[in-house]
Design a protein around this motif. Structure first.
Motif, mmCIF file in Angstrom:
data_model
loop_
_atom_site.group_PDB
_atom_site.id
_atom_site.type_symbol
_atom_site.label_atom_id
_atom_site.label_comp_id
_atom_site.label_asym_id
_atom_site.label_seq_id
_atom_site.Cartn_x
_atom_site.Cartn_y
_atom_site.Cartn_z
ATOM 1 N N ALA A 288 31.732 51.081 38.655
ATOM 2 C CA ALA A 288 31.068 49.917 39.933
ATOM 3 C C ALA A 288 31.166 48.195 39.193
ATOM 4 O O ALA A 288 32.208 47.766 39.384
ATOM 5 C CB ALA A 288 30.554 50.501 40.844
ATOM 6 N N THR A 289 30.648 49.126 37.867
ATOM 7 C CA THR A 289 30.894 47.396 36.972
ATOM 8 C C THR A 289 31.813 46.951 37.399
ATOM 9 O O THR A 289 32.500 45.884 36.309
ATOM 10 C CB THR A 289 29.558 47.403 35.757
ATOM 11 O OG1 THR A 289 28.537 47.970 36.759
ATOM 12 C CG2 THR A 289 30.006 46.618 35.101
ATOM 13 N N VAL A 290 32.908 47.744 35.857
ATOM 14 C CA VAL A 290 34.234 47.643 35.718
ATOM 15 C C VAL A 290 35.224 47.658 36.592
ATOM 16 O O VAL A 290 36.040 47.026 37.338
ATOM 17 C CB VAL A 290 35.062 48.975 34.851
ATOM 18 C CG1 VAL A 290 36.348 48.618 34.269
ATOM 19 C CG2 VAL A 290 33.951 49.774 33.426
ATOM 20 N N LEU A 291 34.754 48.174 38.323
ATOM 21 C CA LEU A 291 35.605 47.852 39.341
ATOM 22 C C LEU A 291 35.619 46.447 39.690
ATOM 23 O O LEU A 291 36.552 45.635 40.104
ATOM 24 C CB LEU A 291 35.520 48.906 40.209
ATOM 25 C CG LEU A 291 36.620 48.986 41.727
ATOM 26 C CD1 LEU A 291 37.864 49.243 41.608
ATOM 27 C CD2 LEU A 291 36.051 50.044 42.287
ATOM 28 N N SER A 292 34.225 45.978 39.478
ATOM 29 C CA SER A 292 33.785 44.505 39.936
ATOM 30 C C SER A 292 35.008 43.841 39.282
ATOM 31 O O SER A 292 34.624 42.966 40.168
ATOM 32 C CB SER A 292 32.244 44.423 40.089
ATOM 33 O OG SER A 292 31.758 42.842 40.555
ATOM 34 N N THR A 293 34.388 43.627 38.047
ATOM 35 C CA THR A 293 35.108 42.710 36.554
ATOM 36 C C THR A 293 36.512 42.736 37.030
ATOM 37 O O THR A 293 37.355 41.421 37.149
ATOM 38 C CB THR A 293 34.800 42.399 35.754
ATOM 39 O OG1 THR A 293 33.333 43.409 34.899
ATOM 40 C CG2 THR A 293 35.475 42.654 34.513
ATOM 41 N N ARG A 294 37.764 44.393 37.457
ATOM 42 C CA ARG A 294 38.695 43.962 37.114
ATOM 43 C C ARG A 294 39.163 43.642 39.047
ATOM 44 O O ARG A 294 40.212 42.180 38.784
ATOM 45 C CB ARG A 294 39.297 45.361 37.884
ATOM 46 C CG ARG A 294 40.779 46.152 38.120
ATOM 47 C CD ARG A 294 40.997 47.580 37.710
ATOM 48 N NE ARG A 294 42.159 47.421 38.186
ATOM 49 C CZ ARG A 294 42.673 47.626 37.576
ATOM 50 N NH1 ARG A 294 43.265 47.674 36.495
ATOM 51 N NH2 ARG A 294 44.043 48.530 38.189
ATOM 52 N N ARG A 295 38.561 43.382 40.186
ATOM 53 C CA ARG A 295 38.806 42.970 41.243
ATOM 54 C C ARG A 295 38.711 41.615 41.369
ATOM 55 O O ARG A 295 39.249 40.362 41.977
ATOM 56 C CB ARG A 295 38.025 43.268 42.470
ATOM 57 C CG ARG A 295 38.680 45.130 42.336
ATOM 58 C CD ARG A 295 37.677 45.532 43.673
ATOM 59 N NE ARG A 295 39.039 47.064 44.372
ATOM 60 C CZ ARG A 295 38.043 48.250 44.792
ATOM 61 N NH1 ARG A 295 36.944 48.255 45.246
ATOM 62 N NH2 ARG A 295 38.906 48.996 45.451
ATOM 63 N N SER A 296 37.413 40.636 40.869
ATOM 64 C CA SER A 296 37.115 38.942 40.340
ATOM 65 C C SER A 296 37.553 38.666 39.426
ATOM 66 O O SER A 296 38.053 36.963 39.721
ATOM 67 C CB SER A 296 35.493 39.135 40.126
ATOM 68 O OG SER A 296 36.083 39.389 38.221
ATOM 69 N N GLN A 297 38.907 39.000 38.311
ATOM 70 C CA GLN A 297 40.077 38.512 37.530
ATOM 71 C C GLN A 297 41.472 37.953 38.159
ATOM 72 O O GLN A 297 41.639 38.273 39.590
ATOM 73 C CB GLN A 297 40.469 39.865 36.452
ATOM 74 C CG GLN A 297 39.152 39.846 35.719
ATOM 75 C CD GLN A 297 39.645 40.583 35.157
ATOM 76 O OE1 GLN A 297 40.487 41.329 34.728
ATOM 77 N NE2 GLN A 297 38.631 40.495 33.481
#
Length: 297
Positions: A288-297
């Motif tokens: 979830a943390t990695v995905l949130s970062t990925r989608r915010s870039q």
């Protein structure tokens, strides 16, 4: 309103597509928690899926998570363990089945080393990813990969061969590890990987992958993971990484970090060799943390 569950959050609940968008049969078997599909390129293998409703929308940002079973082949329980995460985070989940004894020899371990006879399990998985994309008209150039126990061994080795295909990798409680060490022969280390698999190791690509290593502090049984000369995949150095799964994973972490690969290392209190507890306690939050970062870039 914000809904939170196990560090998974979003501002609105996922929306189902309009009624009648798919047939009743498709809705029952091909979406949500699906039936089991035979792999079209090699019917010795199969897979099941969780497919979120949003994948039917013309414009979506559905990502793919792959979860690889251990020696028990509990691939459906892995799908179910990731289903809630996948629905709320707009992900599809692919759980392959690599059966015991594909070559008729009752071998339980072939997939863990990626190569068994003429079978390349890394390629089988990549073909499955392409097949799933074709089925749902979606391209998954990269995906997150989790595996536990024997599946953790698979993730460890797959990440060396195909780091460019991963947006995250979670290595769960492997009984044996392949160290990031070019001075040790495959499978204990990486020496000879290009000759064996026809592809060089790309350290720079691996350095870009968010990596989690996760194991229970109480995962201390050694009966299944102690390599003995003349049996199975024994080779010199097979037990050098440590006696227990936590010891071996710590050694693997050390070789990753020495090579400049960042690792989130989660050693979980009061958990033994239990895949579902491990997923719930640490893996869902990591993705979830990695995905949130990925989608915010």
């Amino acid at each position: 309103m914000t809904i939170s569950n196990n560090s998974l959050s979003l501002s609105m609940p996922p929306q189902d597509p309009p009624a009648g968008a798919v047939s009743q049969g498709d809705a029952m078997y091909d979406y949500g928690s699906t039936t089991v599909f035979t792999h079209r390129n090699d019917p010795r293998f199969a897979y099941t899926l969780y497919v979120p409703p949003a994948i039917r929308q013309p414009s979506n940002n559905v990502e793919l998570v792959v979860a690889v079973h251990g020696t028990d082949r509990g691939f459906i329980k892995y799908r179910d363990a990731f289903a809630g995460f996948a629905r709320w985070n707009n992900c599809a989940v692919l759980c392959p089945l690599f059966p015991v004894g594909v070559l008729g020899d009752n071998n339980r371990d072939g997939y863990k080393h990626l190569l068994e006879g003429d079978i390349r399990y890394d390629r089988v998985l990549l073909d499955m990813v392409e097949e799933v994309g074709s089925r749902y008209v979606k391209t998954f150039d990269t995906f997150a990969l989790f595996g536990f126990s024997g599946g953790g061994q698979f993730v460890n080795r797959f990440a060396y061969l195909h780091p460019e295909r991963l947006w995250a990798a979670s290595i769960g409680a492997p009984g044996s590890v392949t160290l990031l060490d070019v001075n040790r022969d495959w499978w204990v280390g990486l020496r000879g990987i290009e000759q064996r698999f026809g592809k060089p190791f790309d350290l720079e690509a691996l350095q870009r992958v968010p990596v989690q290593m996760v194991v229970g502090k109480a995962d201390l049984e050694t009966w299944e993971i102690t390599h003995r000369e003349g049996r199975g995949s024994y080779m010199p150095g097979a037990n050098d990484a440590g006696a227990t799964r936590p010891e071996r994973l710590r050694t693997l972490r050390q070789t990753f970090e020495t090579a400049g690969v960042k690792v989130q290392f989660d050693e979980l209190p009061n958990i033994a060799h239990n895949s579902l507890q491990t997923i719930e306690a640490a893996v869902l939050d990591f993705f979830a943390t990695v995905l949130s970062t990925r989608r915010s870039q």
